[in-house]
Motif scaffolding. Sequence first.
Motif, PDB file in Angstrom:
ATOM      1  N   GLU A 183      -1.655   9.410   7.305  1.00 41.49           N
ATOM      2  CA  GLU A 183      -0.940   8.532   8.232  1.00 41.49           C
ATOM      3  C   GLU A 183      -0.706   9.237   9.566  1.00 41.49           C
ATOM      4  OE1 GLU A 183       0.277  10.259   5.418  1.00 41.49           O
ATOM      5  OE2 GLU A 183       1.549   8.603   4.752  1.00 41.49           O
ATOM      6  N   HIS A 184      -0.556   8.492  10.581  1.00 36.49           N
ATOM      7  CA  HIS A 184      -0.391   8.911  11.984  1.00 36.49           C
ATOM      8  C   HIS A 184      -1.676   9.504  12.555  1.00 36.49           C
ATOM      9  CE1 HIS A 184       3.713   7.815  12.781  1.00 36.49           C
ATOM     10  NE2 HIS A 184       4.035   8.233  11.571  1.00 36.49           N
TER      11      HIS A 184
ATOM     12  N   GLY B  95       3.389   6.292   4.937  1.00 39.91           N
ATOM     13  CA  GLY B  95       3.567   5.332   6.031  1.00 39.91           C
ATOM     14  C   GLY B  95       4.059   6.044   7.271  1.00 39.91           C
ATOM     15  N   ALA B  96       4.992   5.412   7.961  1.00 40.04           N
ATOM     16  CA  ALA B  96       5.374   5.942   9.269  1.00 40.04           C
ATOM     17  C   ALA B  96       6.368   7.093   9.215  1.00 40.04           C
ATOM     18  CB  ALA B  96       5.949   4.815  10.114  1.00 40.04           C
TER      19      ALA B  96
ATOM     20  N   ILE C  55      -0.052   5.147   1.501  1.00 35.80           N
ATOM     21  CA  ILE C  55      -1.036   6.041   2.130  1.00 35.80           C
ATOM     22  C   ILE C  55      -0.928   7.380   1.421  1.00 35.80           C
ATOM     23  CG2 ILE C  55      -1.763   7.192   4.255  1.00 35.80           C
ATOM     24  CD1 ILE C  55      -0.909   4.777   5.818  1.00 35.80           C
TER      25      ILE C  55
ATOM     26  N   VAL D  36      -4.469   9.015  11.548  1.00 36.17           N
ATOM     27  CA  VAL D  36      -5.458   7.938  11.475  1.00 36.17           C
ATOM     28  C   VAL D  36      -5.449   7.072  12.747  1.00 36.17           C
ATOM     29  CG1 VAL D  36      -3.923   6.270  10.303  1.00 36.17           C
ATOM     30  CG2 VAL D  36      -6.381   6.168   9.890  1.00 36.17           C
ATOM     31  N   VAL D  37      -4.308   7.036  13.428  1.00 33.39           N
ATOM     32  CA  VAL D  37      -4.217   6.273  14.681  1.00 33.39           C
ATOM     33  C   VAL D  37      -5.159   6.898  15.722  1.00 33.39           C
ATOM     34  CG1 VAL D  37      -2.630   5.623  16.571  1.00 33.39           C
ATOM     35  CG2 VAL D  37      -1.833   5.548  14.184  1.00 33.39           C
TER      36      VAL D  37
ATOM     37  N   VAL E  50      -5.529   0.714   9.007  1.00 32.36           N
ATOM     38  CA  VAL E  50      -5.598   1.159   7.602  1.00 32.36           C
ATOM     39  C   VAL E  50      -4.767   0.242   6.701  1.00 32.36           C
ATOM     40  CG1 VAL E  50      -3.753   2.910   7.845  1.00 32.36           C
ATOM     41  CG2 VAL E  50      -5.432   3.126   6.020  1.00 32.36           C
ATOM     42  N   ASP E  51      -3.623  -0.210   7.194  1.00 31.56           N
ATOM     43  CA  ASP E  51      -2.740  -1.029   6.340  1.00 31.56           C
ATOM     44  C   ASP E  51      -3.382  -2.373   6.004  1.00 31.56           C
ATOM     45  OD1 ASP E  51      -1.046   1.060   6.762  1.00 31.56           O
ATOM     46  OD2 ASP E  51       0.610  -0.100   7.565  1.00 31.56           O
TER      47      ASP E  51
ATOM     48  N   LYS F  93       0.806  -1.224   0.000  1.00 28.87           N
ATOM     49  CA  LYS F  93       0.000   0.000   0.000  1.00 28.87           C
ATOM     50  C   LYS F  93       0.838   1.272   0.000  1.00 28.87           C
ATOM     51  CE  LYS F  93       0.763   1.856   4.215  1.00 28.87           C
ATOM     52  NZ  LYS F  93       1.843   1.357   4.844  1.00 28.87           N
TER      53      LYS F  93
ATOM     54  N   PRO G 191      -1.753  -0.478  15.914  1.00 25.05           N
ATOM     55  CA  PRO G 191      -2.061  -0.168  14.499  1.00 25.05           C
ATOM     56  C   PRO G 191      -3.490   0.347  14.343  1.00 25.05           C
ATOM     57  CG  PRO G 191      -2.135  -2.541  14.862  1.00 25.05           C
ATOM     58  CD  PRO G 191      -1.732  -1.916  16.169  1.00 25.05           C
ATOM     59  N   SER G 192      -3.664   1.318  13.449  1.00 19.20           N
ATOM     60  CA  SER G 192      -5.020   1.860  13.227  1.00 19.20           C
ATOM     61  C   SER G 192      -5.888   0.874  12.464  1.00 19.20           C
ATOM     62  CB  SER G 192      -4.926   3.148  12.410  1.00 19.20           C
ATOM     63  OG  SER G 192      -4.452   2.856  11.102  1.00 19.20           O
TER      64      SER G 192
HETATM   65  C1  MEV Z   1       1.689   3.066   8.902  1.00 22.86           C
HETATM   66  O1  MEV Z   1       1.622   2.530   7.591  1.00 22.86           O
HETATM   67  C2  MEV Z   1       0.589   4.049   9.106  1.00 22.86           C
HETATM   68  C3  MEV Z   1       0.543   4.686  10.478  1.00 22.86           C
HETATM   69  O2  MEV Z   1      -0.514   5.636  10.443  1.00 22.86           O
HETATM   70  C4  MEV Z   1       0.304   3.675  11.573  1.00 22.86           C
HETATM   71  C5  MEV Z   1      -1.092   3.090  11.557  1.00 22.86           C
HETATM   72  O3  MEV Z   1      -2.002   3.632  10.950  1.00 22.86           O
HETATM   73  O4  MEV Z   1      -1.267   2.054  12.226  1.00 22.86           O
HETATM   74  C6  MEV Z   1       1.819   5.441  10.787  1.00 22.86           C
END
Ligand code: MEV
Length: 315
Positions: free
Chosen positions: A21-22, A268-269, A17, A24-25, A143-144, A15, A140-141
């Motif tokens: 990202e972040h 991503g992260a 994003i 979304v957590v 999304v992945d 994937k 982890p949120s």
């Molecule tokens: C990691 O691919 C995406 C983050 O938002 C972590 C998550 O959503 O679990 C950094």
Amino acid sequence: MTMTQSRPWSHASGKVILLGEHAVVYGVPAIAVGISRGAMARAIPCDESTSVLRLEGLPVDLRADDEERDLARGFRAVLEAAGVHGSFVVEARTDLPPGAGLGCSAALGVALARALDPAANAALTAERAMAWERVFHGNPSGVDTAVSAEGGCIYFERGRGFERVESSAPLLLCVGHTGTISSTKSMVEAVARLRERRPEMVEKSFEGIRSLVRNARLAIEAGDVRALGQLMDLNQMLLSGLFLSTQEIERMCGLARDAGALGAKLTGAGGGGCVAALVENREVADRILRAWKEAGFEGFLAETPDRNRPAERGE
Ligand code: MEV
């Protein structure tokens, strides 16, 4: 060990994003797309007392009976989540680089969950794969695993699941690797610490990201890739304000924009890993990939929505 006839290989997408990202957590929506690089797995029933995981291509000496190993723990968690009866030799492979923000671990989790129960739908498969993700990523949120199981383009909100986003134009993305590996778990923990120290600043950034994501959804649906690129640039600024960017990420984004990208950001992260640059056509993509290569960065062109979607594979 006697192994009976195997099931076919199950696929899972890697994937990118696009935005969110972040944040979304913490419940802000995110938009992600599946890419055709990913993971595959197949389960072969066997007569052993326990199931065995064979993970090719990863430098891990895996013994599924070793309590200390994350891979063994993750594997057992997926077996449990899938409610598997009997024992299997599960073979898995991935062509995604680990620690690069392209969803390597989620894709492996999804491929394993799907191999163990190919009839499960994308949402259930993603949920089961979360058992694997939690071992590696702490918080982890989702999304992945959601985009890995569903493929295509999704709008994801923690606790609410995902909706498909139908894009009116193909989304062409150059994906480039900074050459530095980063740990999603550590980056998510770093944001959590920053949020404790400076809650107002972080909340403001998250609210900014929320409105970028909303607008990005509209832009994708309308096929307005120029607007999408600008929103990605703005997202990158906010991510960099959260200390998630690095010199290499900024350099790669700059090179991509100079070569004609509509927008570029970490994906991503952050803290290393990959950059995604949105482009209008293949000529621009070639220019970006060349500029990255000259500067010592590897990259590839990802055409999305990806071709891993079961419907598109004729299944
Ligand atoms: C990691 O691919 C995406 C983050 O938002 C972590 C998550 O959503 O679990 C950094």
